[in-house]
Design a protein around this motif. Structure first.
Motif, short mmCIF file in Angstrom:
data_model
loop_
_atom_site.label_atom_id
_atom_site.label_comp_id
_atom_site.label_asym_id
_atom_site.label_seq_id
_atom_site.Cartn_x
_atom_site.Cartn_y
_atom_site.Cartn_z
N LEU A 170 -20.64 67.00 169.57
CA LEU A 170 -21.55 66.76 168.45
C LEU A 170 -21.27 65.41 167.82
CD1 LEU A 170 -21.73 70.15 166.48
CD2 LEU A 170 -23.57 69.08 167.79
N LYS A 171 -20.00 65.13 167.63
CA LYS A 171 -19.58 63.86 167.02
C LYS A 171 -20.06 62.68 167.86
CE LYS A 171 -17.08 60.67 164.92
NZ LYS A 171 -17.46 60.10 163.60
N ARG B 93 -29.97 64.86 160.40
CA ARG B 93 -30.57 64.57 161.71
C ARG B 93 -31.84 65.38 161.94
NH1 ARG B 93 -27.29 63.91 167.44
NH2 ARG B 93 -29.10 63.30 168.69
N GLN C 289 -20.03 66.05 156.90
CA GLN C 289 -21.22 65.43 157.47
C GLN C 289 -22.01 66.37 158.39
OE1 GLN C 289 -20.01 61.81 159.39
NE2 GLN C 289 -19.33 60.84 157.48
N TYR C 290 -21.57 67.64 158.44
CA TYR C 290 -22.21 68.62 159.32
C TYR C 290 -22.63 69.84 158.52
CZ TYR C 290 -20.30 65.74 163.05
OH TYR C 290 -20.00 64.68 163.87
N LYS D 219 -25.41 67.67 162.82
CA LYS D 219 -25.19 66.62 161.84
C LYS D 219 -26.23 66.70 160.72
CE LYS D 219 -22.91 63.12 164.69
NZ LYS D 219 -22.98 61.74 165.25
N LYS D 220 -25.74 66.56 159.50
CA LYS D 220 -26.64 66.58 158.35
C LYS D 220 -27.61 65.41 158.42
CE LYS D 220 -23.61 68.85 154.98
NZ LYS D 220 -22.86 68.70 153.71
N ASP E 284 -22.64 62.60 169.77
CA ASP E 284 -24.08 62.72 170.01
C ASP E 284 -24.42 63.11 171.44
OD1 ASP E 284 -24.81 62.08 167.38
OD2 ASP E 284 -24.69 59.93 167.79
N PHE F 79 -13.70 62.57 162.47
CA PHE F 79 -14.65 63.66 162.28
C PHE F 79 -14.56 64.14 160.84
CE2 PHE F 79 -16.01 68.04 162.13
CZ PHE F 79 -17.13 68.08 162.96
N ASP G 285 -27.03 67.99 170.47
CA ASP G 285 -27.77 68.03 169.21
C ASP G 285 -27.29 69.20 168.34
OD1 ASP G 285 -29.59 65.87 169.79
OD2 ASP G 285 -30.57 67.21 171.21
#
Length: 276
Positions: free
Chosen positions: A181-182, A135, A216-217, A132-133, A184, A212, A187
């Motif tokens: 990933l979505k 993070r 955002q990734y 994720k961007k 959480d 999704f 990581d």
């Protein structure tokens, strides 16, 4: 020819040269050493059986693809017919090791035993991390993965290329890793960049049901892995490896190999800057 072999094998001489000069000499060396005294191919080698799984855009079920075109050019130049058997990767290995096939694709040195490897790798796959961007703002390559929950596709063994400890979570399907990933539950998810991008495209409808958003990734390259065609370790396999090395070096030196990569829009071209 002997002066060229000495020049290419001399450590002091190599270290004094820049990358492009070393690459050029490596091409010449492969051409010289890859040609048996009686010619590139023995008259009794008429066919090579290649076992491989499908690889989108590179090896298709209908016998098309970048890798197919590349190998066809190499072996057809010596009047050797390329026969492709589409099988799972594990079966491709066993068939090649047992002599039911002459070679397999997507082999990695130090991961398979009992096969004969040529000098040249034909491609480079980058192990990439998707996350994720925002993070992990201070991105430090694989060191950012240390002690984090990291997912990989079962059997990919990409975690073996990392130098940092991770909490490994294996999945059976790529889409499963993306969903984790979505939520959480991971990581990072590791795979080749191309495979990750294709997964997002192929499963866009399903991913939209869980909100999704690919924007955002981010995906970052971590480790380059050289991909080889590995041959059966017998007389035929070793000669086919010599033919491959000589033919591959010729395609590379002539620019035909780069033209193939461009035609398939399979970029960036992994040679010569990554030829170390």
């Amino acid at each position: 020819m002997y002066w060229l072999v000495w020049l290419c094998l001399s450590t002091e001489v190599l270290l004094s040269m820049n990358v492009r000069v070393r690459w050029f000499l490596a091409v010449l060396l492969a051409l010289c050493l890859g040609v048996p005294s009686s010619g590139w191919a023995s008259s009794d080698i008429k066919k090579i059986v290649l076992a491989t799984d499908t690889i989108d855009g590179l090896v298709e079920k209908d016998g098309s693809g970048l890798y197919v075109d590349m190998l066809t050019k190499i072996f057809a130049a010596q009047s050797i017919e390329l026969n492709i058997m589409i099988v799972p990767q594990s079966r491709a290995y066993w068939w090649t090791a047992n002599g039911n096939a002459d070679a397999m694709l997507s082999a990695r040195q130090n991961e398979v035993e009992g096969l004969y490897f040529p000098v040249w790798h034909y491609d480079i796959t980058f192990v990439s991390a998707m996350f994720k961007k925002g993070r992990f703002k201070n991105w430090q390559g694989e060191y950012s993965l240390q002690n984090r929950s990291v997912g990989t596709l079962r059997g990919s063994n990409y975690n073996n290329y990392l130098y940092v400890p991770i909490d490994l979570q294996q999945v059976t399907q790529r889409i499963e890793g993306v969903k984790m990933l979505k939520l959480d539950r991971l990581d990072f998810f590791l795979d080749s960049r191309k495979a990750l991008q294709q997964t997002l495209i192929a499963n866009a409808a399903e991913l939209s049901t869980i909100n999704f958003d690919p924007q955002q990734y981010q995906i970052e390259n971590i480790v380059p892995i050289k991909q080889y065609i590995a041959f059966t370790d017998n007389a035929k396999g070793r000669e086919l490896a010599q033919i491959f090395d000589a033919g591959f070096a010729k395609l590379l030196a002539s620019g035909e190999l780069e033209a193939l990569f461009i035609a398939y829009n399979y970029l960036p071209f992994p040679f010569p800057q990554n030829i170390d």
